[in-house]
Motif scaffolding. Structure first.
Motif, PDB file in Angstrom:
ATOM      1  N   ARG A  66       7.390 -82.273  -4.391  1.00 52.95           N
ATOM      2  CA  ARG A  66       7.385 -83.586  -5.049  1.00 52.95           C
ATOM      3  C   ARG A  66       6.649 -83.562  -6.387  1.00 52.95           C
ATOM      4  O   ARG A  66       7.116 -84.120  -7.379  1.00 52.95           O
ATOM      5  CB  ARG A  66       6.743 -84.619  -4.107  1.00 52.95           C
ATOM      6  CG  ARG A  66       6.739 -86.018  -4.640  1.00 52.95           C
ATOM      7  CD  ARG A  66       8.149 -86.480  -4.862  1.00 52.95           C
ATOM      8  NE  ARG A  66       8.181 -87.848  -5.294  1.00 52.95           N
ATOM      9  CZ  ARG A  66       9.183 -88.646  -5.060  1.00 52.95           C
ATOM     10  NH1 ARG A  66      10.225 -88.234  -4.399  1.00 52.95           N
ATOM     11  NH2 ARG A  66       9.164 -89.874  -5.501  1.00 52.95           N
ATOM     12  N   ARG A  67       5.499 -82.910  -6.427  1.00 54.43           N
ATOM     13  CA  ARG A  67       4.695 -82.912  -7.654  1.00 54.43           C
ATOM     14  C   ARG A  67       5.412 -82.192  -8.803  1.00 54.43           C
ATOM     15  O   ARG A  67       5.492 -82.722  -9.916  1.00 54.43           O
ATOM     16  CB  ARG A  67       3.339 -82.274  -7.370  1.00 54.43           C
ATOM     17  CG  ARG A  67       2.373 -82.407  -8.509  1.00 54.43           C
ATOM     18  CD  ARG A  67       0.984 -82.012  -8.070  1.00 54.43           C
ATOM     19  NE  ARG A  67       0.087 -82.054  -9.207  1.00 54.43           N
ATOM     20  CZ  ARG A  67      -1.062 -81.458  -9.256  1.00 54.43           C
ATOM     21  NH1 ARG A  67      -1.492 -80.779  -8.217  1.00 54.43           N
ATOM     22  NH2 ARG A  67      -1.812 -81.534 -10.322  1.00 54.43           N
ATOM     23  N   ASP A  90       8.465 -84.282  -9.944  1.00 55.61           N
ATOM     24  CA  ASP A  90       8.087 -85.435 -10.769  1.00 55.61           C
ATOM     25  C   ASP A  90       7.680 -85.012 -12.176  1.00 55.61           C
ATOM     26  O   ASP A  90       8.029 -85.682 -13.159  1.00 55.61           O
ATOM     27  CB  ASP A  90       6.961 -86.230 -10.112  1.00 55.61           C
ATOM     28  CG  ASP A  90       7.428 -87.035  -8.907  1.00 55.61           C
ATOM     29  OD1 ASP A  90       8.660 -87.229  -8.742  1.00 55.61           O
ATOM     30  OD2 ASP A  90       6.564 -87.463  -8.115  1.00 55.61           O
TER      31      ASP A  90
END
Length: 149
Positions: A117-118, A121
């Motif tokens: 996710r990091r 993003d």
């Protein structure tokens, strides 16, 4: 000097190295074209439900005071809207990673979806920036928007 047609159109094919903090390294991205962003927005808007407005007006006299009342109703499925937003972001990152640097080992949509996710993003934010959709412009517009007094 005026830009040539090829100079104007070539921007989307030029990769840019962007630093990704979570990986402490760079990734090669290309900006998305206007047409590609339109497709991304279409994907996001797929899940928006019904939105209707009605206006009722009463004319008290022919020359003075018209009263009006606006009613708006929206039916939005939050779950579907979230799915569509995620799908649109995946498509944006996928398109940006579809460039000459990775042509021998191209990314698939499934691989983009499987990213942490990091890192995902951070890459998405960089795609927006290099494509000219910097959120700083929006923040400035919101700050400069006149308020009711």
């Amino acid at each position: 000097m005026v830009l040539t047609k090829s100079q104007i159109l070539n921007g989307i094919n030029e990769t840019k190295e962007r630093y990704i903090k979570s990986k402490d390294d760079t990734v090669a991205l290309r900006p998305l074209s206007n047409g590609e962003w339109n497709k991304i927005e279409e994907i996001e808007n797929e899940a928006i439900g019904e939105y209707t407005t009605t206006e009722r007006a009463k004319n008290r006299s022919r020359r003075k005071q018209i009263q009006s009342q606006m009613e708006a109703q929206a039916k939005i499925n939050v779950k579907e809207t979230g799915k569509a937003s995620a799908k649109a972001k995946i498509e944006a990152v996928f398109l940006s990673l579809d460039n000459d640097v990775y042509k021998d080992d191209p990314f698939t949509r499934d691989e983009v979806e499987a990213m942490g996710r990091r890192v995902f993003d951070e890459i998405y934010d960089q795609v927006r920036i290099i494509s000219g959709l910097d959120d700083d412009d929006l923040e400035k517009e919101v700050k400069d928007f006149p308020e009711d007094e």
